[in-house]
Scaffold this active site. Structure first.
Site, PDB file in Angstrom:
ATOM      1  N   THR A 150       0.760  -0.787   0.243  1.00 53.72           N
ATOM      2  CA  THR A 150      -0.410   0.534   0.317  1.00 53.72           C
ATOM      3  C   THR A 150       1.041   1.086  -0.005  1.00 53.72           C
ATOM      4  O   THR A 150       1.525   1.335   1.212  1.00 53.72           O
ATOM      5  CB  THR A 150      -0.705  -0.167   1.531  1.00 53.72           C
ATOM      6  OG1 THR A 150      -1.963  -1.339   1.372  1.00 53.72           O
ATOM      7  CG2 THR A 150      -2.239   1.450   0.415  1.00 53.72           C
TER       8      THR A 150
ATOM      9  N   LYS B 273       0.403   5.114   7.782  1.00 52.05           N
ATOM     10  CA  LYS B 273       1.135   6.143   6.758  1.00 52.05           C
ATOM     11  C   LYS B 273      -0.115   5.940   5.917  1.00 52.05           C
ATOM     12  O   LYS B 273      -0.393   6.393   5.154  1.00 52.05           O
ATOM     13  CB  LYS B 273       1.892   4.680   6.621  1.00 52.05           C
ATOM     14  CG  LYS B 273       2.191   4.594   4.536  1.00 52.05           C
ATOM     15  CD  LYS B 273       2.604   3.550   3.872  1.00 52.05           C
ATOM     16  CE  LYS B 273       1.866   1.719   4.556  1.00 52.05           C
ATOM     17  NZ  LYS B 273       0.830   0.749   4.474  1.00 52.05           N
TER      18      LYS B 273
ATOM     19  N   LYS C 109      -7.429   1.120  -3.314  1.00 57.71           N
ATOM     20  CA  LYS C 109      -7.012   0.768  -1.331  1.00 57.71           C
ATOM     21  C   LYS C 109      -7.392   1.776  -0.717  1.00 57.71           C
ATOM     22  O   LYS C 109      -7.586   1.651   0.561  1.00 57.71           O
ATOM     23  CB  LYS C 109      -5.524   0.315  -1.113  1.00 57.71           C
ATOM     24  CG  LYS C 109      -4.523   0.260  -0.445  1.00 57.71           C
ATOM     25  CD  LYS C 109      -5.598  -1.082   0.513  1.00 57.71           C
ATOM     26  CE  LYS C 109      -5.077  -1.109   1.957  1.00 57.71           C
ATOM     27  NZ  LYS C 109      -5.052  -2.398   2.705  1.00 57.71           N
TER      28      LYS C 109
END
Ligand code: NAP
Length: 297
Positions: free
Chosen positions: A98, A240, A172
């Site tokens: 990701t 993150k 995502k």
């Protein structure tokens, strides 16, 4: 035995399990990871270990990457010992980390210079989904290349082609925005039930069949009840992701107040020392923020 040679960079919680499924399906695999010992189980199954992504690129037809942070992806693709330097025309690279959509599009355009192909394909479904081959796989890039990768994706889970390069990463982000609200809700629900003296297992069994039903209630709430705060999915990685999503939203003047709030709660969890725990550790941070004592000393 399939004669396509697969490379795998990043053999942590997710990468180890995903690559293991490819080996079990009969593929020859070359692996690389910063900490060599984390590839030991794959080497024991027949994989060959190489020190650098460069060497893996030299050996393989298709290379998957599953590292931690955007800077790791940049290093794996763009450094002197990276994949692009070791590449040969016609090769396919696929990043399942990701990361920032802008990094995916940068690798995609560099791949044209090196005459290789690139697909971004992050996943959802956690450590359990990786082990069971039940990951949701969100792929962006050229459809013809996606089609070539599909038989391999099918071994790891359920792939869906999203469209243009970077759209896997954007999908995502949409997933992480949904999960942010869900995790806040799941952890606060369990905290409330604890304070009210409910039997947590009975409460969970009751609500998981109703309108609150979701993956996190099924898979992470039981871990909270068992006082299991191991990763899973690291708090550090989730922060993150939420920062990337906020950054992308800001670029298009989109205000996402729920995401902002949950991101700040997870930053508090990091400050309390839970960065290397699973995302269910938000529960512990909320316990501390409320000054509640629920565990025996
Ligand atoms: P992880 O356990 O930290 O695995 C990442 C691996 O990549 C580590 O073994 C790390 O090496 C290796 N690595 C990092 N930089 C490298 C480099 N430059 N060269 C070679 N190897 C390198 O993390 P994870 O849980 O598997 O997650 C991987 C990615 O998937 C993250 O982006 C995460 O956000 C995403 N993700 C995770 C989950 C989940 O539930 N865990 C679910 C969906 C998506 P070291 O061992 O030396 O650190």
């Amino acid at each position: 035995m399939n004669d396509v040679k697969i490379g795998w960079i990043g053999t942590g919680v997710m990468g180890e399990a995903m690559c293991s499924r490819l080996i079990d399906a009969g593929y020859k695999c070359c692996v690389s990871n910063r900490t060599k010992s984390k590839a030991d189980s794959l080497v024991a199954k027949g994989a060959t270990f190489y020190k650098t992504p460069f060497r893996v690129a030299k050996e393989c037809d298709i290379v998957f990457t599953m590292v931690g942070f955007p800077k790791d992806v940049e290093q794996v693709y763009f450094s002197d010992t990276g994949l692009l330097e070791g590449s040969k025309p016609g090769q396919i690279f696929c990043d399942m980390t990701t990361t920032k959509p802008s990094i995916a599009t940068r690798i995609y355009s560099s791949s044209k210079t090196y005459e290789v192909e690139f697909v971004d394909a992050p996943v959802s479904g956690g450590d359990i989904g990786a082990k069971n081959g039940k990951l949701s796989i969100m792929a962006g890039g050229d459809k013809a290349i996606y089609d070539k990768l599909k038989p391999l994706f099918d071994i790891m889970g359920n792939p869906i082609y999203e469209g243009y390069s970077g759209s896997g990463q954007h999908t995502k982000m949409a997933n992480q925005i949904a999960i942010a609200g869900i995790m806040g809700g799941v952890c606060e629900s369990l905290l409330y039930a604890t304070k009210m003296g409910l039997n947590l297992s009975v409460m969970l069994e009751t609500i998981r069949g109703g309108a609150a039903a979701c993956w996190s209630l099924d898979n992470l709430a039981p871990r909270i009840i068992k006082e299991d705060f191991e990763p899973g999915f690291y708090v550090d990685h989730f922060v993150k992701d939420m920062k990337i999503a906020l950054e992308e939203a800001e670029k298009v003047n989109l205000n996402l107040p729920t995401l902002k709030l949950v991101e700040s709660l997870y930053e508090e969890a990091q400050k309390q020392g839970y960065g290397k725990n699973g995302t269910q550790a938000l529960f512990l941070a909320l316990v501390n923020m409320n000054n509640i004592k629920i565990y025996e000393e």
